[in-house]
Design a protein around this motif. Sequence first.
Motif, PDB file in Angstrom:
ATOM      1  N   GLY A 241     -28.999  -2.344 -36.259  1.00  0.00           N
ATOM      2  CA  GLY A 241     -27.612  -2.745 -36.095  1.00  0.00           C
ATOM      3  C   GLY A 241     -27.143  -3.524 -37.315  1.00  0.00           C
ATOM      4  O   GLY A 241     -27.927  -3.920 -38.165  1.00  0.00           O
ATOM      5  N   PRO A 242     -25.827  -3.758 -37.416  1.00  0.00           N
ATOM      6  CA  PRO A 242     -25.280  -4.463 -38.576  1.00  0.00           C
ATOM      7  C   PRO A 242     -25.650  -5.937 -38.578  1.00  0.00           C
ATOM      8  O   PRO A 242     -25.812  -6.552 -37.526  1.00  0.00           O
ATOM      9  N   ASP A 243     -25.771  -6.511 -39.754  1.00  0.00           N
ATOM     10  CA  ASP A 243     -26.055  -7.929 -39.919  1.00  0.00           C
ATOM     11  C   ASP A 243     -24.746  -8.704 -39.818  1.00  0.00           C
ATOM     12  O   ASP A 243     -23.798  -8.432 -40.564  1.00  0.00           O
ATOM     13  N   PRO A 244     -24.642  -9.671 -38.909  1.00  0.00           N
ATOM     14  CA  PRO A 244     -23.405 -10.451 -38.772  1.00  0.00           C
ATOM     15  C   PRO A 244     -22.951 -11.097 -40.077  1.00  0.00           C
ATOM     16  O   PRO A 244     -21.764 -11.385 -40.254  1.00  0.00           O
ATOM     17  N   ALA A 245     -23.879 -11.308 -40.992  1.00  0.00           N
ATOM     18  CA  ALA A 245     -23.533 -11.951 -42.263  1.00  0.00           C
ATOM     19  C   ALA A 245     -22.568 -11.110 -43.096  1.00  0.00           C
ATOM     20  O   ALA A 245     -21.905 -11.641 -43.988  1.00  0.00           O
ATOM     21  N   VAL A 246     -22.466  -9.810 -42.799  1.00  0.00           N
ATOM     22  CA  VAL A 246     -21.565  -8.957 -43.579  1.00  0.00           C
ATOM     23  C   VAL A 246     -20.113  -9.403 -43.416  1.00  0.00           C
ATOM     24  O   VAL A 246     -19.275  -9.159 -44.289  1.00  0.00           O
ATOM     25  N   LEU A 247     -19.828 -10.077 -42.304  1.00  0.00           N
ATOM     26  CA  LEU A 247     -18.455 -10.517 -42.044  1.00  0.00           C
ATOM     27  C   LEU A 247     -18.026 -11.646 -42.976  1.00  0.00           C
ATOM     28  O   LEU A 247     -16.836 -11.920 -43.124  1.00  0.00           O
ATOM     29  N   ASP A 248     -18.991 -12.312 -43.598  1.00  0.00           N
ATOM     30  CA  ASP A 248     -18.672 -13.432 -44.489  1.00  0.00           C
ATOM     31  C   ASP A 248     -17.824 -12.993 -45.680  1.00  0.00           C
ATOM     32  O   ASP A 248     -17.111 -13.805 -46.275  1.00  0.00           O
ATOM     33  N   ALA A 249     -17.915 -11.709 -46.015  1.00  0.00           N
ATOM     34  CA  ALA A 249     -17.165 -11.199 -47.172  1.00  0.00           C
ATOM     35  C   ALA A 249     -15.688 -10.986 -46.850  1.00  0.00           C
ATOM     36  O   ALA A 249     -14.870 -10.810 -47.760  1.00  0.00           O
ATOM     37  N   LEU A 250     -15.335 -11.015 -45.568  1.00  0.00           N
ATOM     38  CA  LEU A 250     -13.961 -10.730 -45.164  1.00  0.00           C
ATOM     39  C   LEU A 250     -13.113 -11.998 -45.085  1.00  0.00           C
ATOM     40  O   LEU A 250     -13.583 -13.049 -44.680  1.00  0.00           O
TER      41      LEU A 250
ATOM     42  N   LEU B 238     -17.409  -3.803 -46.517  1.00  0.00           N
ATOM     43  CA  LEU B 238     -18.496  -3.551 -45.567  1.00  0.00           C
ATOM     44  C   LEU B 238     -19.295  -2.299 -45.924  1.00  0.00           C
ATOM     45  O   LEU B 238     -20.228  -1.934 -45.222  1.00  0.00           O
ATOM     46  N   ARG B 239     -18.877  -1.639 -47.003  1.00  0.00           N
ATOM     47  CA  ARG B 239     -19.553  -0.426 -47.486  1.00  0.00           C
ATOM     48  C   ARG B 239     -19.603   0.647 -46.398  1.00  0.00           C
ATOM     49  O   ARG B 239     -20.652   1.233 -46.117  1.00  0.00           O
ATOM     50  N   LEU B 240     -18.453   0.902 -45.826  1.00  0.00           N
ATOM     51  CA  LEU B 240     -18.334   1.896 -44.766  1.00  0.00           C
ATOM     52  C   LEU B 240     -17.586   3.111 -45.288  1.00  0.00           C
ATOM     53  O   LEU B 240     -16.779   3.016 -46.211  1.00  0.00           O
ATOM     54  N   ARG B 241     -17.841   4.260 -44.667  1.00  0.00           N
ATOM     55  CA  ARG B 241     -17.213   5.501 -45.107  1.00  0.00           C
ATOM     56  C   ARG B 241     -15.931   5.817 -44.346  1.00  0.00           C
ATOM     57  O   ARG B 241     -15.117   6.606 -44.791  1.00  0.00           O
TER      58      ARG B 241
ATOM     59  N   GLN C  10     -16.325   4.047 -38.342  1.00  0.00           N
ATOM     60  CA  GLN C  10     -17.525   3.240 -38.512  1.00  0.00           C
ATOM     61  C   GLN C  10     -17.176   1.769 -38.420  1.00  0.00           C
ATOM     62  O   GLN C  10     -17.935   0.978 -37.843  1.00  0.00           O
ATOM     63  N   ALA C  11     -16.024   1.386 -38.959  1.00  0.00           N
ATOM     64  CA  ALA C  11     -15.591  -0.004 -38.870  1.00  0.00           C
ATOM     65  C   ALA C  11     -15.367  -0.397 -37.411  1.00  0.00           C
ATOM     66  O   ALA C  11     -15.693  -1.508 -37.003  1.00  0.00           O
TER      67      ALA C  11
END
Length: 218
Positions: A150-159, A201-204, A208-209
């Motif tokens: 699953g996705p890492d919650p830390a990815v949200l820090d970039a938003l 988030l490096r999504l296509r 996916q988002a």
Amino acid sequence: MTVRVVVAEDQSAVRSGLVLILGSAPDIEVVGEAADGERAVELARELRPDLVLMDVQMPRMDGVTATGLVVAEGLADVLVLTTFDLDEYVFGALRAGASGFLLKNADARELIEAVRTVARGEGLIAPAVTRRLIAEFAAPSRPVRTTGPGPDPAVLDALTPREREVLSTLGQGLSNAEIAVRLDMAEATVKTHVSKVLGKLRLRSRVQAAVIARELGV
């Protein structure tokens, strides 16, 4: 602008029906047909269509694997078509980068509109699937059947805070126009925010988002 489509479906009668329906739309052109996943990828590489209408269960190579290859190589958007309304195929296809998911029992109008929606760059999941998808994520006692970690919650820090709001609305399955109304911003601004969210988030795809938004409880 004409939407060029490759139809990938192993059952010839079903494939012919899909081709007939799509061919009836003045702005859609079926440029290729495939009876298996390998051929679908080959045609995508050869013809560079705007969209591949992809069945998930096919011989030689399944639709999920084929979707991953088509999307990874940037060959076309993929609209997944299947009889299954919620199982590992849904999550597998979405994680592979599919831009939409539609049930085979959709009528001709729904199919044509789904192709147009995905071609415009707006992800689509059939309403019946969306409701069950959200219900699945909303039930922590039931494991979500998916593929890979699953996705890492830390990815949200970039938003930014605004981008998180946009991500939240994507998780609710809202279109750009609906997001614009919900967040009181211009639709062009929404498109910009969506693009930034996908990039960070490096999504296509926005679908996916939506999956990540639900998984992370945004």
